[in-house]
Write a protein that holds these residues in place. Sequence first.
Motif, PDB file in Angstrom:
ATOM      1  N   ALA A 314       0.852  -1.193   0.000  1.00 26.90           N
ATOM      2  CA  ALA A 314       0.000   0.000   0.000  1.00 26.90           C
ATOM      3  C   ALA A 314       0.886   1.242   0.000  1.00 26.90           C
ATOM      4  O   ALA A 314       2.091   1.169   0.285  1.00 26.90           O
ATOM      5  N   ARG A 315       0.276   2.355  -0.318  1.00 26.75           N
ATOM      6  CA  ARG A 315       0.985   3.638  -0.264  1.00 26.75           C
ATOM      7  C   ARG A 315       0.525   4.424   0.963  1.00 26.75           C
ATOM      8  O   ARG A 315      -0.668   4.461   1.265  1.00 26.75           O
ATOM      9  N   LEU A 316       1.473   5.008   1.654  1.00 29.07           N
ATOM     10  CA  LEU A 316       1.151   5.755   2.870  1.00 29.07           C
ATOM     11  C   LEU A 316       0.390   7.033   2.520  1.00 29.07           C
ATOM     12  O   LEU A 316       0.804   7.796   1.647  1.00 29.07           O
ATOM     13  N   ALA A 317      -0.715   7.243   3.231  1.00 29.29           N
ATOM     14  CA  ALA A 317      -1.460   8.488   3.064  1.00 29.29           C
ATOM     15  C   ALA A 317      -0.877   9.598   3.926  1.00 29.29           C
ATOM     16  O   ALA A 317      -1.132  10.782   3.688  1.00 29.29           O
ATOM     17  N   ASP A 318      -0.090   9.211   4.933  1.00 32.31           N
ATOM     18  CA  ASP A 318       0.447  10.174   5.892  1.00 32.31           C
ATOM     19  C   ASP A 318       1.973  10.079   5.936  1.00 32.31           C
ATOM     20  O   ASP A 318       2.559   9.006   5.761  1.00 32.31           O
ATOM     21  N   GLU A 319       2.586  11.202   6.195  1.00 30.70           N
ATOM     22  CA  GLU A 319       4.037  11.246   6.344  1.00 30.70           C
ATOM     23  C   GLU A 319       4.425  10.794   7.751  1.00 30.70           C
ATOM     24  O   GLU A 319       3.736  11.082   8.732  1.00 30.70           O
ATOM     25  N   ILE A 320       5.512  10.049   7.845  1.00 33.06           N
ATOM     26  CA  ILE A 320       6.134   9.741   9.137  1.00 33.06           C
ATOM     27  C   ILE A 320       7.467  10.473   9.125  1.00 33.06           C
ATOM     28  O   ILE A 320       8.440  10.001   8.519  1.00 33.06           O
ATOM     29  N   PRO A 321       7.530  11.654   9.733  1.00 32.34           N
ATOM     30  CA  PRO A 321       8.665  12.555   9.518  1.00 32.34           C
ATOM     31  C   PRO A 321       9.989  12.063  10.074  1.00 32.34           C
ATOM     32  O   PRO A 321      11.044  12.432   9.558  1.00 32.34           O
ATOM     33  N   GLN A 322       9.943  11.250  11.100  1.00 27.30           N
ATOM     34  CA  GLN A 322      11.204  10.742  11.634  1.00 27.30           C
ATOM     35  C   GLN A 322      10.977   9.442  12.393  1.00 27.30           C
ATOM     36  O   GLN A 322       9.895   9.185  12.907  1.00 27.30           O
ATOM     37  N   LYS A 323      12.002   8.608  12.388  1.00 27.10           N
ATOM     38  CA  LYS A 323      11.950   7.342  13.112  1.00 27.10           C
ATOM     39  C   LYS A 323      13.376   6.940  13.453  1.00 27.10           C
ATOM     40  O   LYS A 323      14.339   7.421  12.860  1.00 27.10           O
ATOM     41  N   ASP A 324      13.478   6.045  14.425  1.00 29.18           N
ATOM     42  CA  ASP A 324      14.806   5.570  14.819  1.00 29.18           C
ATOM     43  C   ASP A 324      15.215   4.378  13.966  1.00 29.18           C
ATOM     44  O   ASP A 324      14.585   4.079  12.946  1.00 29.18           O
ATOM     45  N   SER A 325      16.252   3.671  14.376  1.00 33.02           N
ATOM     46  CA  SER A 325      16.813   2.592  13.559  1.00 33.02           C
ATOM     47  C   SER A 325      16.111   1.252  13.758  1.00 33.02           C
ATOM     48  O   SER A 325      16.580   0.233  13.259  1.00 33.02           O
ATOM     49  N   ARG A 326      14.987   1.248  14.462  1.00 30.06           N
ATOM     50  CA  ARG A 326      14.224   0.017  14.628  1.00 30.06           C
ATOM     51  C   ARG A 326      13.223  -0.168  13.486  1.00 30.06           C
ATOM     52  O   ARG A 326      12.871   0.787  12.795  1.00 30.06           O
ATOM     53  N   ARG A 327      12.784  -1.399  13.287  1.00 31.48           N
ATOM     54  CA  ARG A 327      11.683  -1.652  12.359  1.00 31.48           C
ATOM     55  C   ARG A 327      10.394  -1.242  13.059  1.00 31.48           C
ATOM     56  O   ARG A 327      10.092  -1.711  14.156  1.00 31.48           O
ATOM     57  N   HIS A 328       9.610  -0.382  12.433  1.00 24.26           N
ATOM     58  CA  HIS A 328       8.378   0.115  13.037  1.00 24.26           C
ATOM     59  C   HIS A 328       7.172  -0.608  12.429  1.00 24.26           C
ATOM     60  O   HIS A 328       7.118  -0.831  11.214  1.00 24.26           O
ATOM     61  N   TYR A 329       6.239  -0.955  13.291  1.00 27.03           N
ATOM     62  CA  TYR A 329       4.968  -1.536  12.867  1.00 27.03           C
ATOM     63  C   TYR A 329       3.874  -0.517  13.195  1.00 27.03           C
ATOM     64  O   TYR A 329       3.465  -0.370  14.343  1.00 27.03           O
ATOM     65  N   VAL A 330       3.446   0.174  12.169  1.00 29.90           N
ATOM     66  CA  VAL A 330       2.543   1.309  12.329  1.00 29.90           C
ATOM     67  C   VAL A 330       1.115   0.859  12.053  1.00 29.90           C
ATOM     68  O   VAL A 330       0.834   0.218  11.029  1.00 29.90           O
ATOM     69  N   ARG A 331       0.206   1.179  12.965  1.00 28.64           N
ATOM     70  CA  ARG A 331      -1.191   0.793  12.793  1.00 28.64           C
ATOM     71  C   ARG A 331      -1.862   1.675  11.750  1.00 28.64           C
ATOM     72  O   ARG A 331      -1.794   2.906  11.819  1.00 28.64           O
ATOM     73  N   VAL A 332      -2.507   1.007  10.753  1.00 27.50           N
ATOM     74  CA  VAL A 332      -3.128   1.742   9.649  1.00 27.50           C
ATOM     75  C   VAL A 332      -4.495   1.155   9.327  1.00 27.50           C
ATOM     76  O   VAL A 332      -4.763  -0.021   9.582  1.00 27.50           O
TER      77      VAL A 332
END
Length: 387
Positions: A314-332
């Motif tokens: 899928a394509r993100l509808a929202d920007e995630i402006p910054q994150k650390d060096s971990r793999r993130h699991y973002v609820r969508v």
Amino acid sequence: TVRITDGLGRVTAEDVIAGYDIPPHANTAMDGYAVRAADTVGASPDNPVRLRVIADLAAGYVADKEIVPGTAIRIMTGAPIPPGADAVVRFEQTKQDGDYVKIMTAVPVGKDIRPAGEDVRAGETVIPRGTILRPQEIGMLAALGCREVVVTRRPRVGILATGDELVGIDDSLTPGKIRNANTYSNAAQVQRYGGIPVILGIARDREGEITEKLREGLEQGVDLLLVSGGVSVGDFDVVKKVLASEGRIEFWRVRMKPGKPLAFGYLSCGGKEVPVIGTPGNPVSTMVSFEMFARPAILSLLGARNLDPMAIWARLADEIPQKDSRRHYVRVWLEDRDGEYVAHLTGDQGSGILSSMVKADGLAVIPEDWDRADQGARVRVILLGSL
């Protein structure tokens, strides 16, 4: 062995091999007339071929007459092809003429005929060992005449919640306390992936109490233990000490968010080792950690061949402006926009925001080596249910 009506979601313990062809005989794919293809040569609307209709044949019956030159049999979808016929002419390409039929088009040999074994051949492995049975596999088992199917044993999964702050569903919610949600979300996840939840209740943040509860689980013959809480930086030593004294610990941290504090080890019981997965106490962290680690563990215990989660792009509808060096699991939550999925953040992504899971269709995976995710970025989304 279970009846196929009770087999949904179970895992096959042996290959299912076809005892006969499906379909067992050549049959018609369309309503029409069974004919000899040679009799239709040159047929057209302006120059139809006239054939004598010698019988009608419905599905479930066998013709007692043979097609000979100049004859046809009226036939319904699924009926066995009569002897002598090698093609079917559809009704819309014919015109009835008393005891005869006018054929308006030439047809080749094999036209609209489903050969015997077109779907399944006798001796073919139709459902391999380690298959999770879905409705389509249940239907195939019925088509093969299997009233029962041999499946693997469902693993028993002990579920323990830890924390001085936890109270049960029916207990008074006094100041400083919260309901124990993790036990029930984890139990539902266990059931969803084919396990049997064994509820061990709540243990306070004390080594002795946690040990006692885990031993209760071992005595009940669990195949896997899930412990929520007690693995964060400040209180990790409680679970670490239990694993160290009662078994062994393999690791206690993973490069993901949410769920970085995660303990994995084994407890010894009667000469065997039972795996233990310890997740953070925050409700989102424990559910996400379950999907990443406990889900494949349960499927492995079931003997499933495929441990991969269902996922889409899928394509993100929202920007995630910054994150650390971990793999993130973002609820969508997902939207189908012009044939492409668009993933929208569910809102606040805090690990304590259980409503972010309630609103979510899936977990968007933001890789470790990304320091941000732009709007429109293409990401893999692990599904949390059907779309």
